[in-house]
Design a protein around this motif. Structure first.
Motif, PDB file in Angstrom:
ATOM      1  N   TRP A  92       0.824  -1.214   0.000  1.00 41.51           N
ATOM      2  CA  TRP A  92       0.000   0.000   0.000  1.00 41.51           C
ATOM      3  C   TRP A  92       0.857   1.263   0.000  1.00 41.51           C
ATOM      4  N   LEU A  93       2.001   1.233   0.711  1.00 43.78           N
ATOM      5  CA  LEU A  93       2.839   2.437   0.784  1.00 43.78           C
ATOM      6  C   LEU A  93       3.486   2.731  -0.573  1.00 43.78           C
ATOM      7  N   ASP A  94       3.878   1.670  -1.314  1.00 43.36           N
ATOM      8  CA  ASP A  94       4.436   1.907  -2.653  1.00 43.36           C
ATOM      9  C   ASP A  94       3.387   2.550  -3.561  1.00 43.36           C
ATOM     10  N   ASN A  95       2.186   2.026  -3.509  1.00 37.66           N
ATOM     11  CA  ASN A  95       1.121   2.632  -4.321  1.00 37.66           C
ATOM     12  C   ASN A  95       0.837   4.063  -3.878  1.00 37.66           C
ATOM     13  N   TYR A  96       0.893   4.279  -2.572  1.00 37.06           N
ATOM     14  CA  TYR A  96       0.665   5.640  -2.065  1.00 37.06           C
ATOM     15  C   TYR A  96       1.741   6.594  -2.589  1.00 37.06           C
ATOM     16  N   ASN A  97       3.013   6.183  -2.523  1.00 41.42           N
ATOM     17  CA  ASN A  97       4.109   7.061  -2.981  1.00 41.42           C
ATOM     18  C   ASN A  97       4.002   7.336  -4.476  1.00 41.42           C
ATOM     19  N   LYS A  98       3.627   6.298  -5.270  1.00 43.82           N
ATOM     20  CA  LYS A  98       3.446   6.521  -6.706  1.00 43.82           C
ATOM     21  C   LYS A  98       2.338   7.540  -6.956  1.00 43.82           C
ATOM     22  N   LEU A  99       1.220   7.394  -6.229  1.00 43.62           N
ATOM     23  CA  LEU A  99       0.117   8.325  -6.404  1.00 43.62           C
ATOM     24  C   LEU A  99       0.517   9.729  -5.955  1.00 43.62           C
ATOM     25  N   HIS A 100       1.265   9.817  -4.860  1.00 39.70           N
ATOM     26  CA  HIS A 100       1.702  11.115  -4.364  1.00 39.70           C
ATOM     27  C   HIS A 100       2.600  11.806  -5.387  1.00 39.70           C
ATOM     28  N   GLN A 101       3.490  11.075  -6.014  1.00 38.24           N
ATOM     29  CA  GLN A 101       4.377  11.646  -7.020  1.00 38.24           C
ATOM     30  C   GLN A 101       3.596  12.002  -8.281  1.00 38.24           C
ATOM     31  N   LEU A 102       2.581  11.200  -8.625  1.00 37.76           N
ATOM     32  CA  LEU A 102       1.826  11.438  -9.848  1.00 37.76           C
ATOM     33  C   LEU A 102       1.011  12.725  -9.777  1.00 37.76           C
ATOM     34  N   ILE A 103       0.566  13.111  -8.566  1.00 34.18           N
ATOM     35  CA  ILE A 103      -0.258  14.326  -8.451  1.00 34.18           C
ATOM     36  C   ILE A 103       0.540  15.472  -7.863  1.00 34.18           C
ATOM     37  N   GLU A 104       1.849  15.477  -8.095  1.00 30.13           N
ATOM     38  CA  GLU A 104       2.692  16.547  -7.546  1.00 30.13           C
ATOM     39  C   GLU A 104       2.364  17.898  -8.180  1.00 30.13           C
ATOM     40  N   ASP A 105       1.686  17.892  -9.333  1.00 29.96           N
ATOM     41  CA  ASP A 105       1.305  19.156  -9.949  1.00 29.96           C
ATOM     42  C   ASP A 105       0.041  19.733  -9.319  1.00 29.96           C
ATOM     43  N   ASN A 106      -0.541  19.038  -8.349  1.00 28.87           N
ATOM     44  CA  ASN A 106      -1.776  19.499  -7.708  1.00 28.87           C
ATOM     45  C   ASN A 106      -1.583  19.485  -6.185  1.00 28.87           C
ATOM     46  N   PRO A 107      -1.105  20.572  -5.593  1.00 29.29           N
ATOM     47  CA  PRO A 107      -0.846  20.607  -4.137  1.00 29.29           C
ATOM     48  C   PRO A 107      -2.101  20.307  -3.321  1.00 29.29           C
ATOM     49  N   SER A 108      -3.279  20.739  -3.807  1.00 31.12           N
ATOM     50  CA  SER A 108      -4.499  20.513  -3.031  1.00 31.12           C
ATOM     51  C   SER A 108      -4.791  19.020  -2.903  1.00 31.12           C
ATOM     52  N   GLN A 109      -4.679  18.280  -4.031  1.00 34.74           N
ATOM     53  CA  GLN A 109      -4.900  16.846  -3.974  1.00 34.74           C
ATOM     54  C   GLN A 109      -3.805  16.136  -3.177  1.00 34.74           C
ATOM     55  N   GLN A 110      -2.576  16.662  -3.238  1.00 40.01           N
ATOM     56  CA  GLN A 110      -1.504  16.060  -2.435  1.00 40.01           C
ATOM     57  C   GLN A 110      -1.818  16.199  -0.940  1.00 40.01           C
ATOM     58  N   ARG A 111      -2.326  17.353  -0.565  1.00 40.20           N
ATOM     59  CA  ARG A 111      -2.674  17.520   0.862  1.00 40.20           C
ATOM     60  C   ARG A 111      -3.795  16.564   1.258  1.00 40.20           C
ATOM     61  N   SER A 112      -4.801  16.392   0.367  1.00 43.38           N
ATOM     62  CA  SER A 112      -5.872  15.438   0.679  1.00 43.38           C
ATOM     63  C   SER A 112      -5.317  14.025   0.805  1.00 43.38           C
ATOM     64  N   LEU A 113      -4.362  13.685  -0.086  1.00 51.75           N
ATOM     65  CA  LEU A 113      -3.761  12.351  -0.021  1.00 51.75           C
ATOM     66  C   LEU A 113      -2.923  12.193   1.236  1.00 51.75           C
ATOM     67  N   GLU A 114      -2.220  13.261   1.620  1.00 52.23           N
ATOM     68  CA  GLU A 114      -1.378  13.177   2.823  1.00 52.23           C
ATOM     69  C   GLU A 114      -2.223  13.001   4.087  1.00 52.23           C
ATOM     70  N   GLN A 115      -3.478  13.461   4.061  1.00 54.71           N
ATOM     71  CA  GLN A 115      -4.360  13.250   5.217  1.00 54.71           C
ATOM     72  C   GLN A 115      -4.811  11.789   5.308  1.00 54.71           C
ATOM     73  N   ILE A 116      -4.779  11.066   4.164  1.00 58.05           N
ATOM     74  CA  ILE A 116      -5.192   9.657   4.173  1.00 58.05           C
ATOM     75  C   ILE A 116      -4.128   8.777   4.814  1.00 58.05           C
ATOM     76  N   LYS A 117      -2.865   9.124   4.606  1.00 57.37           N
ATOM     77  CA  LYS A 117      -1.761   8.274   5.069  1.00 57.37           C
ATOM     78  C   LYS A 117      -1.816   8.028   6.574  1.00 57.37           C
ATOM     79  N   PRO A 118      -1.915   9.088   7.437  1.00 59.37           N
ATOM     80  CA  PRO A 118      -1.962   8.806   8.880  1.00 59.37           C
ATOM     81  C   PRO A 118      -3.183   7.963   9.275  1.00 59.37           C
TER      82      PRO A 118
END
Length: 927
Positions: A92-118
Motif C-alpha cells: 500500500w505504501l508503494d502505491n501511495y508514494n506513486k500516487l503522491h508523485q503522480l499528483i505533484e502538480d496538484n498541491p491541493s490533492q496532495q494535501r488530501s492524499l497526505e491526510q489519508i496516510k496517517p
C-alpha cells in the motif's frame, strides 16, 4: 523593362499554383501544430487521470485485503488468512508514494492524499496489528473489547470518507480537463476554418489577377474579330495587342490570316458564313432548316429542299427534312429510294445534277404578287466517307454560275460532317450531361485527396506506432470480451436461479403463514373460551381444552423447530454430533413408535435387519432417527392399505461408488422403506424434496403435514455424507433408500462440524438440554438420593419465601410465570424492562434470583445484565436469561453479558424449576 520581359501564360499559371501551394503548406503547419497540442492534452487526460484512479483503487484494495485478512485470522485463527493482510501492508505504501508523485502538480490533492496516510497507519497500528497480536496471544477479552468499541470500523469509515472525497475531487479535475479539451477542439476548428477562408480569399484574388491578365487580351482579339465580322467582309481591320505573350502571337497570326482572306472571293466568305451556322445546333431538323434557309438566299434560289438518309422498314430512303419557299407540294415527293427520281438517282450516282430551262409546270414559287416558275435546278449529294448522307435540291429563276457549283462542292464535306456530328451529339448528349456532374464531383474529390495526401504522409508514422499499440489493446479487449461473456452467462444463470428462489420464498412464506396460523387458531379459540369461563364449564372440559391447547402448542413448536433446522442447514450453521450409534436398537424403537399407527390403519408393518449389518456405526444418531421417522411418517401418511417394510442392510458397492463416490470396500448402511401407497410420478420425484411440496408438485395440503419432512431429510442426509434415492410407480407404491456412511471428523465441503461424543456439550442447540440434565443431576446429588417425599419437602423448603425479580414486558408471560412461581411459595417482583429492574435493585438488592427476558423496550436484557454486574456490582446475584432466540451463539452472548444460566422459550417449567433449584441451592450454600 517589365513590358519588354516576356512572361507567357504557362508561367503565370505556374506562379499562381505555387503561391496557392505555399499558402496551403503554411496552413497545414499551423493546423498540425494545433493538432499536436490537442493530442498531447488528450494523452495527458487518458494516461494521467486513469493512472491516478487505478492507484487509488489499488490502495483501497490493499486496505480491504488487510481488513479481510485480519478479520479472517481473528475469526478462524488460521494464519493463511494473514497472507492478503501481509501483501496489502507491503504494497500500500508503494502505491501511495506513486500516487503522491503522480499528483505533484496538484498541491491541493496532495494535501488530501497526505491526510489519508496517517489514517491508514492509524488503522494498521490500532486495529490490524492490535487484533492480530491479541489473537496470537489468545487474548479473547482484548478482542471482545476491541470489537465492542468498534474503533477499527470507525477508522475504516473515516478512511472511506477520505477516499470518496479524494476521488470526487479527482473526478472534478478530470471533468475540467475534458471541458478544456472540448474548448481546444473548438478553437482548432475555428483556426482551421479561418485559415481555409484566408487561403480561399488569396486564391480567388490570384485567380482573378491571372485570369484578368490572360482573358483581357483574348477578349480584345475576340472584339476585333467580331468587328471584322460585323463589317460584312471588310478585312481591312487589324488586331492590336499590347501584351508580350502567346496572345500577341495569336494576334499577329490572325492579322496575317486577314490579309490572306482579303484575297479570297465571295465563295470563301459565304462558305465561312454557312459553316458558322452549324455551331450550337443539336437537332438534325434544325440543322437542315438552318442550312437550306441560309444556302438558298446565298445562291439566289427561290426554292430549296434537304433530303436526309433514313432507314424505313429496313430500306434506305431519303426523307425530306427541310424546305425553303415550298407550297402545295405533292406528298409523294417527301421520300425517295435509291434510284427513284432525280433525288434517288443523285444519291445513287453520288454526283451533282444541273438542269437549265426547266418546264414551267415543273415547280412553282408562290408569293403575294403571283406565281413564278424557276428555270434552273441543282441536285447535289452530301458525301461522307463515300456514303451519301443527304441530297440538296435547289431551284432558281437564273441559271447557276460556276462559283455556285464551287460553293456547293465546298459545302458537301462540311455539311456532311455537321450531320454526323449532330446525330452523334444527340446520341451522347444525355450521357454527356450525366457524366458532367460526375466529372465535377471527381474533380473536387481529387483536389481534396491531393490536400489530404500530404497530411496522411505526415500521420503515417504516428499511425504505425498507434497501430502497434492498438494491436496490443485489441488482444487485451478480446480476452476481456471473453471474460465479460462468461460473466454475463453466469449473471443470467444467477438471475434465473434468483427468480426461481424468489417464487420459492413467496410460496414458502404463504404456506408458513398457513401452518403457523392453524395451531394458533385452536390455541386462541380455546384460550378465549377458557378465559370467558364463568364457572359453567365442567372441569373435564377445562382439562380437555387445556390438553388441546398444549397439543397445538407442541405442534407449533415442532413446526418452528423444523423450520429452524431447515434454515440452519441452508445457512451452513447446523452441527452434526458424531457418536457411536447402536443400529440393532433401531428396529425395536421404530416398532414401538409406529406399531400403534399400523394397527390403527390396519397395515402390515415389518422391519428386517440383515445379519451382515454392523452393530455399531459412527454417525449422529439423533439426526439419523429423525430422517427415518420422517420417511416412515410419510409412508404411513400416503398408504391406505397393504404393507410398509423397513429393511436395514449393507449397500451394494456399485451404488456406493455411483452415489457417494467412495471406496466400494467401505461399509455403507442402506436403510430402505417400502410402501404400497399412492406412488410418485417420475417428473415429481425430485420436487417432493423441496419445502412445502408434495406428490402433486404443488403446495396444497391434500394429505396433511407441513411438507418440510423430506426437505429436512435430504439436507440432514447430505450433512451426514449420505444420499437418498427414491424409486416409485404411481398406484403401486414407493421405496425410499437412505445410503449412510460412517461419519468423519470434518466435512469441509458442507462447512459442518462433526463433534465427537466427548464434546457434545458444545454442540449448538442441544447444549441447553444437556445443561439442564447436568444441572438436574447436580440437584439430585445435592439432595443425596433421598426419597421422593423428602425431595418434595426439600423442594418446598427451597422455594418457600424466596424473592425473585422477573423482568419481562409480555403480560402473558408474566402472568403465567408469576402464577407458577407463586404456587411454589415464591415472592415475585415484576419489572417491565431493564431500566426498571435497575431502579428496583438499586432500592433493594435483597433478591435471591433474577429471571431476565432479552428482547424488551427502553432497555434490553443484554444491557440490563451488564449494568447489574458492572454498575451495581451484584456479582453473586444469579441471573437466568429467558430468550426466544434459538441460534447457536445466543447462549454465549447471554453469558458474556453477565447471565448465570440460559433457557429458551417456550419455557419448559420442569427445566426452569431445575435451573432455579441449582442456583437457589448454591445461594443457600454461600449463606
Amino acid at each position: 523593362m517589365l513590358k519588354s520581359l516576356q512572361i507567357n501564360i504557362r508561367a503565370k499559371i505556374i506562379v499562381g499554383y505555387v503561391f496557392i501551394i505555399i499558402c496551403l503548406g503554411i496552413s497545414l503547419l499551423v493546423v498540425s501544430d494545433r493538432v499536436n497540442s490537442l493530442q498531447e492534452e488528450v494523452s495527458f487526460v487518458s494516461t494521467h487521470d486513469m493512472e491516478v484512479h487505478d492507484l487509488l483503487n489499488l490502495i483501497q484494495k490493499n486496505m480491504l485485503d488487510m481488513e479481510t485478512g485480519m478479520r479472517g485470522y481473528v475469526i478462524t485463527g488460521d494464519t493463511q488468512y494473514l497472507e492478503p493482510y501481509d501483501a496489502g501492508s507491503r504494497t500500500w505504501l508503494d502505491n501511495y508514494n506513486k500516487l503522491h508523485q503522480l499528483i505533484e502538480d496538484n498541491p491541493s490533492q496532495q494535501r488530501s492524499l497526505e491526510q489519508i496516510k496517517p489514517t491508514i497507519q492509524s488503522w494498521i497500528k490500532n486495529a490490524g496489528e492490535f487484533a492480530i497480536k491479541a489473537k496470537g496471544a489468545n487474548n479473547q477479552q482484548a478482542l471482545n473489547e476491541f470489537f465492542y468499541q468498534n474503533n477499527g470500523k470507525k477508522i475504516m469509515d473515516q478512511l472511506r470518507t477520505q477516499f470518496d472525497s479524494f476521488l470526487s475531487a479527482e473526478k472534478k479535475l478530470t471533468a475540467a480537463r475534458v471541458e478544456q479539451l472540448a474548448e481546444s477542439n473548438y478553437n482548432l476548428r475555428v483556426v482551421l476554418f479561418s485559415v481555409l477562408g484566408i487561403i480561399s480569399i488569396f486564391a480567388i484574388l490570384v485567380a482573378l489577377f491571372l485570369s484578368s491578365s490572360i482573358t483581357g487580351t483574348i477578349k480584345q482579339v475576340i472584339r476585333t474579330i467580331r468587328d471584322i465580322t460585323a463589317s460584312e467582309g471588310d478585312l481591312t481591320t487589324r488586331i492590336q495587342v499590347k501584351t508580350n505573350d502567346e496572345i500577341k502571337e495569336l494576334a499577329v497570326a490572325t492579322n496575317e490570316l486577314l490579309a490572306n482572306l482579303q484575297k479570297q472571293n465571295w465563295v470563301q466568305i459565304n462558305l465561312t458564313e454557312v459553316a458558322t451556322l452549324y455551331q450550337g445546333i443539336n437537332e438534325i431538323k434544325l440543322l437542315s432548316e438552318t442550312f437550306v434557309n441560309t444556302l438558298a438566299p446565298m445562291l439566289g434560289s427561290l426554292y430549296g429542299a434537304v433530303y436526309l438518309r433514313e432507314y424505313v422498314n429496313g430500306q434506305t430512303r431519303f426523307v425530306k427534312m427541310a424546305s425553303y419557299a415550298a407550297i402545295g407540294e405533292d406528298p409523294a415527293s417527301d421520300s425517295f429510294g435509291l434510284g427513284e427520281g432525280l433525288v434517288g438517282q443523285c444519291a445513287l450516282d453520288q454526283r451533282i445534277f444541273l438542269m437549265d430551262n426547266l418546264p414551267e409546270d415543273h415547280v412553282k414559287v408562290t408569293s403575294g404578287l403571283g406565281v413564278s416558275a424557276p428555270r434552273a435546278l441543282l441536285v447535289a449529294p452530301i458525301l461522307v466517307d463515300g456514303l451519301t448522307e443527304a441530297v440538296i435540291e435547289i431551284a432558281s429563276l437564273q441559271p447557276y454560275q460556276s462559283q455556285h457549283l464551287t460553293l456547293i462542292d465546298s459545302l458537301q464535306d462540311k455539311f456532311g460532317s455537321a450531320i454526323l456530328n449532330v446525330r452523334g451529339r444527340m446520341e451522347v448528349e444525355r450521357l454527356l450531361s450525366e457524366s458532367q456532374m460526375l466529372t465535377e464531383e471527381l474533380q473536387a474529390q481529387s483536389e481534396e485527396l491531393q490536400a489530404q495526401s500530404e497530411e496522411l504522409q505526415m500521420q503515417q508514422e504516428e499511425l504505425r506506432m498507434t497501430n502497434e499499440f492498438l494491436e496490443e489493446q485489441n488482444h487485451f479487449s478480446e480476452q476481456r470480451a471473453l471474460e465479460l461473456k462468461r460473466a454475463k452467462d453466469e449473471l443470467e444463470e444467477f438471475s434465473l436461479k434468483l427468480q426461481t428462489s424468489s417464487q420459492y420464498k413467496s410460496d414458502f412464506l404463504a404456506n408458513m403463514s398457513h401452518e403457523l396460523r392453524t395451531p394458533l387458531n385452536s390455541i386462541m379459540i380455546l384460550s378465549q373460551m377458557l378465559a370467558e369461563n364463568n364457572g359453567e364449564m365442567q372441569m373435564s372440559e377445562v382439562v380437555d381444552y387445556s390438553r388441546v391447547v398444549y397439543a397445538a402448542g407442541n405442534d407449533l413448536l415442532a413446526l418452528i423447530d423444523d423450520i429452524l433446522d431447515l434454515s440452519k442447514v441452508e445457512a451452513g450453521k447446523i452441527e452434526i454430533m458424531a457418536d457411536e450409534f447402536n443400529v440393532t436398537e433401531m428396529p425395536q424403537l421404530m416398532k414401538l413408535m409406529f406399531g400403534p399407527v399400523a394397527e390403527k390403519k390396519k397395515l402390515d408393518f415389518d422391519i428386517i435387519l440383515e445379519e451382515n449389518v454392523p452393530n455399531v456405526m459412527l454417525t449422529d444418531g439423533q439426526r439419523l432417527q429423525q430422517i427415518v421417522k420422517n420417511l416412515l411418517s410419510n409412508a404411513f401418511k400416503f398408504t391406505e392399505e397393504g404393507s410398509i417394510t423397513m429393511r436395514i442392510a449393507l449397500a451394494d458397492p456399485v451404488r456406493v461408488q455411483e452415489l457417494l463416490h467412495r471406496d466400494p470396500e467401505e461399509k455403507v448402511l442402506a436403510i430402505s422403506i417400502t410402501d404400497t401407497g399412492i406412488g410418485i410420478p417420475i417428473d415429481k420425484q425430485q420436487v417432493i424434496f423441496e419445502a412445502f411440496r408434495q406428490v402433486d408438485g404443488t403446495t396444497n395440503r391434500q394429505y396433511g403435514g407441513t411438507g418440510l419432512g423430506l426437505s429436512i431429510c435430504r439436507e440432514f442426509t447430505r450433512l451426514l455424507g449420505g444420499s437418498i434415492v427414491v424409486k416409485s410407480e404411481v398406484g403401486k407404491g414407493s421405496t425410499f433408500t437412505l445410503y449412510l456412511p460412517n461419519a468423519q471428523e470434518t466435512d469441509q465441503d458442507d462447512q459442518v462440524t462433526m463433534y465427537p461424543a466427548g464434546e457434545i456439550a458444545a454442540a449448538g442447540e442441544y447444549a441447553d438440554v444437556v445443561a439442564v440434565e447436568a444441572l438436574s443431576s447436580e440437584f439430585l446429588h445435592v439432595i443425596n438420593d433421598s426419597p421422593v417425599t423428602e425431595a418434595i419437602k426439600s423442594d418446598a423448603q427451597l422455594f418457600q419465601g424466596k424473592r425473585i425479580l422477573l423482568v419481562d414486558d409480555d403480560a402473558r408471560n408474566v402472568f403465567a410465570l408469576v402464577t407458577a412461581l407463586e404456587m411454589k411459595g415464591v415472592t415475585v417482583e415484576v419489572a417491565d424492562h431493564g431500566k426498571m429492574a435497575l431502579e428496583i435493585l438499586q432500592g433493594s438488592s435483597d433478591y435471591d434470583l433474577v429471571l431476565m427476558d432479552i428482547m424488551m423496550p427502553v432497555m434490553g436484557g443484554y444491557e440490563a445484565m451488564q449494568a447489574i454486574r458492572g454498575q451495581l456490582q451484584l456479582m453473586d446475584l444469579p441471573i437466568i436469561a429467558l430468550t426466544a432466540k434459538a441460534m447457536k451463539s445466543e447462549k454465549e452472548k447471554c453469558l458474556e453479558a453477565g447471565a448465570s444460566d440460559y433457557i429458551t422459550k417456550p419455557l419448559n417449567m420442569d427445566q426452569l424449576f431445575s435451573l432455579m433449584r441449582v442456583w437457589l441451592t448454591k445461594q443457600v450454600k454461600k449463606h
